[in-house]
Design a protein around this motif. Sequence first.
Motif, PDB file in Angstrom:
ATOM      1  N   ARG A 170       4.490 -51.542   1.727  1.00  0.00           N
ATOM      2  CA  ARG A 170       5.199 -50.267   2.430  1.00  0.00           C
ATOM      3  C   ARG A 170       6.145 -50.841   3.589  1.00  0.00           C
ATOM      4  O   ARG A 170       5.713 -51.673   4.200  1.00  0.00           O
ATOM      5  N   ALA A 171       7.511 -50.346   3.710  1.00  0.00           N
ATOM      6  CA  ALA A 171       8.265 -50.832   4.661  1.00  0.00           C
ATOM      7  C   ALA A 171       8.793 -49.589   5.671  1.00  0.00           C
ATOM      8  O   ALA A 171       9.082 -48.715   5.192  1.00  0.00           O
ATOM      9  N   GLU A 172       8.869 -50.078   7.040  1.00  0.00           N
ATOM     10  CA  GLU A 172       9.388 -49.112   7.692  1.00  0.00           C
ATOM     11  C   GLU A 172      10.173 -49.783   8.662  1.00  0.00           C
ATOM     12  O   GLU A 172      10.158 -50.846   9.418  1.00  0.00           O
ATOM     13  N   ALA A 173      11.703 -49.149   8.831  1.00  0.00           N
ATOM     14  CA  ALA A 173      12.551 -50.053   9.339  1.00  0.00           C
ATOM     15  C   ALA A 173      13.048 -49.188  10.748  1.00  0.00           C
ATOM     16  O   ALA A 173      13.005 -47.785  10.650  1.00  0.00           O
ATOM     17  N   ARG A 174      13.271 -50.047  11.961  1.00  0.00           N
ATOM     18  CA  ARG A 174      13.903 -49.438  13.019  1.00  0.00           C
ATOM     19  C   ARG A 174      15.133 -50.111  13.454  1.00  0.00           C
ATOM     20  O   ARG A 174      14.909 -51.323  13.749  1.00  0.00           O
ATOM     21  N   ILE A 201      12.139 -54.340  10.344  1.00  0.00           N
ATOM     22  CA  ILE A 201      11.551 -53.998   9.375  1.00  0.00           C
ATOM     23  C   ILE A 201      10.068 -54.633   9.272  1.00  0.00           C
ATOM     24  O   ILE A 201       9.962 -55.775   9.145  1.00  0.00           O
ATOM     25  N   GLU A 202       9.424 -53.714   9.378  1.00  0.00           N
ATOM     26  CA  GLU A 202       7.659 -53.966   9.352  1.00  0.00           C
ATOM     27  C   GLU A 202       7.420 -53.648   7.904  1.00  0.00           C
ATOM     28  O   GLU A 202       7.203 -52.490   7.599  1.00  0.00           O
ATOM     29  N   ALA A 257       0.688 -56.757   8.689  1.00  0.00           N
ATOM     30  CA  ALA A 257       1.841 -56.638   9.099  1.00  0.00           C
ATOM     31  C   ALA A 257       2.917 -57.679   9.026  1.00  0.00           C
ATOM     32  O   ALA A 257       2.354 -58.680   9.556  1.00  0.00           O
ATOM     33  N   ILE A 258       3.915 -57.529   8.402  1.00  0.00           N
ATOM     34  CA  ILE A 258       4.998 -58.744   8.193  1.00  0.00           C
ATOM     35  C   ILE A 258       6.371 -58.089   8.999  1.00  0.00           C
ATOM     36  O   ILE A 258       7.119 -57.372   8.088  1.00  0.00           O
ATOM     37  N   PRO A 259       6.601 -58.281  10.296  1.00  0.00           N
ATOM     38  CA  PRO A 259       7.711 -57.839  10.849  1.00  0.00           C
ATOM     39  C   PRO A 259       8.861 -58.925  10.482  1.00  0.00           C
ATOM     40  O   PRO A 259       8.975 -60.047  10.800  1.00  0.00           O
ATOM     41  N   ASN A 292       9.757 -46.768   1.538  1.00  0.00           N
ATOM     42  CA  ASN A 292      10.725 -47.400   2.504  1.00  0.00           C
ATOM     43  C   ASN A 292      11.264 -46.096   3.458  1.00  0.00           C
ATOM     44  O   ASN A 292      12.141 -45.144   3.077  1.00  0.00           O
ATOM     45  N   THR A 293      10.770 -46.174   4.586  1.00  0.00           N
ATOM     46  CA  THR A 293      11.211 -45.127   5.470  1.00  0.00           C
ATOM     47  C   THR A 293      11.838 -45.768   6.570  1.00  0.00           C
ATOM     48  O   THR A 293      11.679 -47.252   7.084  1.00  0.00           O
ATOM     49  N   GLY A 294      12.358 -44.923   7.587  1.00  0.00           N
ATOM     50  CA  GLY A 294      12.771 -45.595   8.772  1.00  0.00           C
ATOM     51  C   GLY A 294      13.574 -44.625   9.493  1.00  0.00           C
ATOM     52  O   GLY A 294      13.792 -43.572   9.223  1.00  0.00           O
TER      53      GLY A 294
END
Length: 360
Positions: free
Chosen positions: A131-135, A151-152, A207-209, A238-240
């Motif tokens: 699962r990925a979340e981009a800031r 991207i975490e 968690a892999i930042p 893939n959210t962000g």
Amino acid sequence: WELNREGERQVLRVQLLKPARESEQFTLRLRADGPDHTRGAATVRIPYVDVTDAIRHTGQIGIRRSALLDVRTRLRDGLQRIGRDAETEQRLSAGTPDESPLGVRSYQSYSFVSIPYSLTLQVEPVVGSLRAEARTILRLAERERRIESRIEVQARKRPVHRLDLRIPAGFDIDTVTAPGTFEWVLDDARPEAPRLVLHFAAGLEGAIPVLLTGVLPGVDTDRPMELPHFEVEGAEENTGTFAVQTDPGFDVLASDLDGVEPVLLRQVQAWLNAEQRALTRLALGYRAPGYRGALRLVTKAPQVTAYSLTNVRITDRTIAETMLLNFSIRQAGIRRLRFRMPAYLRDARIRVPLLREKHV
């Protein structure tokens, strides 16, 4: 020694150079081809070694598994479960970690007092999830468009040794930061859809930042800019969010939004510092990677108000006139001020903070 096949079993005969007395120790290293895991779960039967003419057969069995395999005991007969086998105890007492550098982990240990025994295991590959979340901070200016994206990636159930990230076309990467020892390469075989590939020296879980910084190509304030895309391939989600920043003299307008929508600025303030919050004009959020939209820079119209104070001092010899002009400038900055004054003040002295030049 020699190995012969007799029926369905193999017989190993060992010839000693001298007669054995009291006790003798042998080490056998046996190997068998593993099952085909591409077809799902497989059944593995643990074999036993039968020493001919032995009065008693006792021993221990230590089972170790790869971190990429899920092992379950399906059938057990003639075996007693124990905490650790003798080899594991010896290794731990010597200070050696139970898990090997190759990621092999202890599963279960058993003891037996006779043969035959039965031990059947079910083995299947561990299905990991990503699962990925981009800031992403998008800095828009007249001459440059910079990106800083964190991207975490959440890796569960299975270690990750490689990540494939889709990045915007033409994105000029400055830095790539990730945990542990890693290498990265840019795969631009398809220029319209380049990929950033990260290879980790050790498998990572949890968690892999990943932090990316770089510059987007092309600067044209008269044309809208498409929203950049970042996507982790193979991820279930893939959210962000985007934090769009500009100089104080500009504003940002979003148009043609599909799959992405404006969000409250306070939703991005938690991961921005004080300086970044002051420059953020727009916040956007998305829940799936197939979003699109455009951003346009708009020059702000400055709002200027002013008031004046005049003091006239009359003496027997002179008439001294002092004028104070106070300007209040809002929304955008200006580089030049123009005002009219009486003709007799043409040679007056003018004092202005940060004055570069004046024309009368």
